[in-house]
Motif scaffolding. Structure first.
Motif, PDB file in Angstrom:
ATOM      1  N   ALA A 292       0.820  -1.215   0.000  1.00 16.27           N
ATOM      2  CA  ALA A 292       0.000   0.000   0.000  1.00 16.27           C
ATOM      3  C   ALA A 292       0.856   1.267   0.000  1.00 16.27           C
ATOM      4  O   ALA A 292       0.463   2.295  -0.578  1.00 16.27           O
ATOM      5  CB  ALA A 292      -0.928  -0.005   1.209  1.00 16.27           C
TER       6      ALA A 292
ATOM      7  N   SER B 260       0.618  -0.817  -6.929  1.00 16.50           N
ATOM      8  CA  SER B 260       0.459  -0.709  -5.480  1.00 16.50           C
ATOM      9  C   SER B 260      -0.943  -1.127  -5.058  1.00 16.50           C
ATOM     10  O   SER B 260      -1.130  -1.812  -4.043  1.00 16.50           O
ATOM     11  CB  SER B 260       0.738   0.721  -5.010  1.00 16.50           C
ATOM     12  N   THR B 261      -1.936  -0.718  -5.852  1.00 14.95           N
ATOM     13  CA  THR B 261      -3.328  -1.069  -5.537  1.00 14.95           C
ATOM     14  C   THR B 261      -3.541  -2.574  -5.618  1.00 14.95           C
ATOM     15  O   THR B 261      -4.081  -3.191  -4.690  1.00 14.95           O
ATOM     16  CB  THR B 261      -4.290  -0.368  -6.501  1.00 14.95           C
ATOM     17  N   PHE B 262      -3.092  -3.163  -6.724  1.00 21.59           N
ATOM     18  CA  PHE B 262      -3.332  -4.586  -6.908  1.00 21.59           C
ATOM     19  C   PHE B 262      -2.408  -5.438  -6.036  1.00 21.59           C
ATOM     20  O   PHE B 262      -2.781  -6.542  -5.625  1.00 21.59           O
ATOM     21  CB  PHE B 262      -3.199  -4.955  -8.385  1.00 21.59           C
TER      22      PHE B 262
ATOM     23  N   TYR C 149      -7.941  -8.348 -13.525  1.00 22.26           N
ATOM     24  CA  TYR C 149      -6.780  -7.535 -13.871  1.00 22.26           C
ATOM     25  C   TYR C 149      -5.782  -8.335 -14.693  1.00 22.26           C
ATOM     26  O   TYR C 149      -5.184  -7.812 -15.659  1.00 22.26           O
ATOM     27  CB  TYR C 149      -6.112  -6.997 -12.608  1.00 22.26           C
TER      28      TYR C 149
ATOM     29  N   THR D  87      -1.592  -4.527  -2.987  1.00 27.94           N
ATOM     30  CA  THR D  87      -2.289  -4.469  -1.698  1.00 27.94           C
ATOM     31  C   THR D  87      -3.449  -5.453  -1.673  1.00 27.94           C
ATOM     32  O   THR D  87      -3.649  -6.179  -0.684  1.00 27.94           O
ATOM     33  CB  THR D  87      -2.814  -3.046  -1.433  1.00 27.94           C
ATOM     34  N   LEU D  88      -4.230  -5.490  -2.746  1.00 31.29           N
ATOM     35  CA  LEU D  88      -5.362  -6.415  -2.828  1.00 31.29           C
ATOM     36  C   LEU D  88      -4.887  -7.864  -2.744  1.00 31.29           C
ATOM     37  O   LEU D  88      -5.500  -8.695  -2.067  1.00 31.29           O
ATOM     38  CB  LEU D  88      -6.140  -6.197  -4.130  1.00 31.29           C
TER      39      LEU D  88
ATOM     40  N   PHE E 122      -0.839   0.767 -11.631  1.00 29.22           N
ATOM     41  CA  PHE E 122      -1.680   0.534 -10.441  1.00 29.22           C
ATOM     42  C   PHE E 122      -1.175  -0.665  -9.627  1.00 29.22           C
ATOM     43  O   PHE E 122      -1.946  -1.338  -8.956  1.00 29.22           O
ATOM     44  CB  PHE E 122      -3.146   0.309 -10.836  1.00 29.22           C
TER      45      PHE E 122
END
Length: 466
Positions: free
Chosen positions: A138, A321-323, A208, A325-326, A319
């Motif tokens: 994150a 960091s977003t994925f 994704y 984190t997920l 993206f």
């Protein structure tokens, strides 16, 4: 849940007279059992062992083992749990008395309890790695970093006993907090929230991966069978993983089965659990391998695939960091659902055997697990040279449970349910729709499953090799 259980609602003098709380719905049990099965094994281990053993051919063998061995054994374990209506140790003891069998067979329940507790000692530490990676992803820690930097990041985490202890404590605290609240107030509520959340996160990541430009390459790797890449070792690994991924012989499924209402079909329910567990494993592969190929990484990178290789990919992709984190949130949730299932058998045993409240049982079990976890943490850094037979404390726990207690427990369970118990007992519990189905299950448990497990066991002992 209070310490007073509601009526189990079954009839017949041959069954345990224990009163026992039950799952509120069949779906609650299915989600809990899937949560037990879907853990680090599906999302961390399955992709990398698939990568190590050639992809599609390994997957096909694995699926065959799930169908032929995993499902019949899970049916037996759920049925034994429901018939005994106690924790594994007392439940099996009840069934041994019912069968008029030798007291030796009580060892099945004792081994299951011991196995689950020992696994949880190191599982909370490994689960802590997943939790630790959520804030790392994150905060963008992976962005722009090369393989050496990511490897150093992972190595630095393992070398820090304080950080590992903190994250292990977080995992254990969350697990205890959920189990402390009992079946309806804790387990069901947590699973009803965590499992749908896990599936949603996984679907987002698969979606994704479909945009990565290498999705079909990942599909081909997973499902195109090239048996020239399979070795005898690969067959044994597939067999072992099929057995272990369903969380068998560690007390969890038997304990969950003891809460199952009488009117629920074990055969149909087991099929749903096995299908959902397998779908999650395959979906994890579909989420991971396209990203690996898209970034020119190695699918057979071993255990580091998740904690070293994938952060490189997340650090390079849009993206990321977003994925990232997920993904690590997904891994953390999966680990937590399995940890919950492995603690419940011990709590059930302490409350039933010693008449403890759930609070006292959780405090006692949690304290012992925390102390064991400290030993695991130390074995990764300051105590890495303290070994027994060449194995650290971490390695020894993993080796004893996965290579000895689980296969031996599964073998004894198959023999006990197939040969020792009366045929009518399992026929009554399984509720199979036809005598043909029961005969097929009985043949599998008597001959196929024991033979397969013995092969794995002999390989562990080094008596045979492929």
């Amino acid at each position: 849940m209070s310490d007073n259980y509601s009526s189990a609602g079954y009839s017949g003098s041959t069954k345990s007279s224990s009163t026992r709380v039950q799952w509120s719905t069949r779906m609650a049990f299915i989600l809990a059992a899937v949560g037990s099965a879907v853990g680090l094994g599906n999302i961390w281990k399955f992709p990398y062992i698939t990568g190590e053993h050639g992809g599609g051919a390994f997957v096909l063998v694995y699926l065959g083992c799930i169908l032929i061995i995993g499902i019949p054994v899970m049916m037996a374990e759920i049925a034994l749990g429901r018939r005994g209506r106690h924790n594994p140790a007392q439940g099996i003891a009840t069934l041994v008395r019912e069968a008029g069998a030798h007291p030796f067979w009580k060892i099945i329940g004792v081994m299951a309890l011991l196995c689950g507790f020992m696994i949880l000692m190191f599982y909370t530490v490994v689960a802590g790695w997943a939790f630790a990676y959520v804030p790392k992803a994150a905060s963008g820690s992976f962005v722009g970093e090369n393989g050496d930097a990511i490897g150093s990041m992972f190595g630095g985490m393992l070398a820090d006993p304080i950080a590992l202890t903190i994250w292990m404590t977080v995992v254990l605290g969350l697990t205890m907090g959920i189990v402390l609240r009992g079946l309806h107030g804790g387990l069901e509520k947590a699973i009803n929230l965590l499992m749908p959340g896990l599936l949603i996160l996984l679907l987002i990541l698969v979606g994704y991966a479909m945009t990565s430009g290498h999705f079909m390459e990942g599909v081909s790797f997973l499902f195109k069978a090239d048996f020239s890449k399979m070795t005898g070792t690969g067959f044994l690994v597939a067999l072992g993983h099929a057995f272990f991924t369903l969380s068998l012989a560690s007390g969890a499924i038997m304990t969950y089965g003891s809460y199952l209402p009488e009117n629920v079909s074990i055969g149909k329910t087991t099929m749903i659990i096995a299908i959902m567990d397998t779908v999650v494993a395959l979906a994890a592969g579909l989420a991971i391998f396209p990203l690996v190929f898209a970034n020119g990484l190695e699918p057979g990178a071993g255990p580091g695939l998740i904690f070293v290789t994938l952060p490189i990919a997340f650090g390079q992709m849009p993206f990321g960091s977003t994925f990232g984190t997920l993904f690590f949130l997904l891994l953390a949730v999966a680990a937590l659902t399995s940890a919950i299932s492995m603690l419940e058998p011990t709590i059930s045993w302490l409350t039933e055997k010693f008449k403890m409240t759930r609070f006292k049982a959780c405090m006692l079990a949690g304290s012992l697990l925390w102390l064991g976890g400290l030993g695991v943490v130390a074995s990764l850094n300051i105590g890495s040279e303290w070994t027994l037979f060449g194995k650290t404390f971490f390695d020894m726990l993993d080796y004893l449970t996965s290579s000895w207690l689980m296969p031996l427990g599964g073998l004894l369970m198959a023999i006990f349910s197939g040969w020792i118990l009366k045929k009518t007992v399992m026929l009554d519990e399984l509720g199979l729709s036809s005598t043909i189905m029961h005969k097929l299950w009985l043949f599998t448990m008597r001959y196929i499953t024991p033979l397969a497990i013995i092969i794995v066991f002999l390989n562990v002992l080094g008596i045979i090799s492929f």
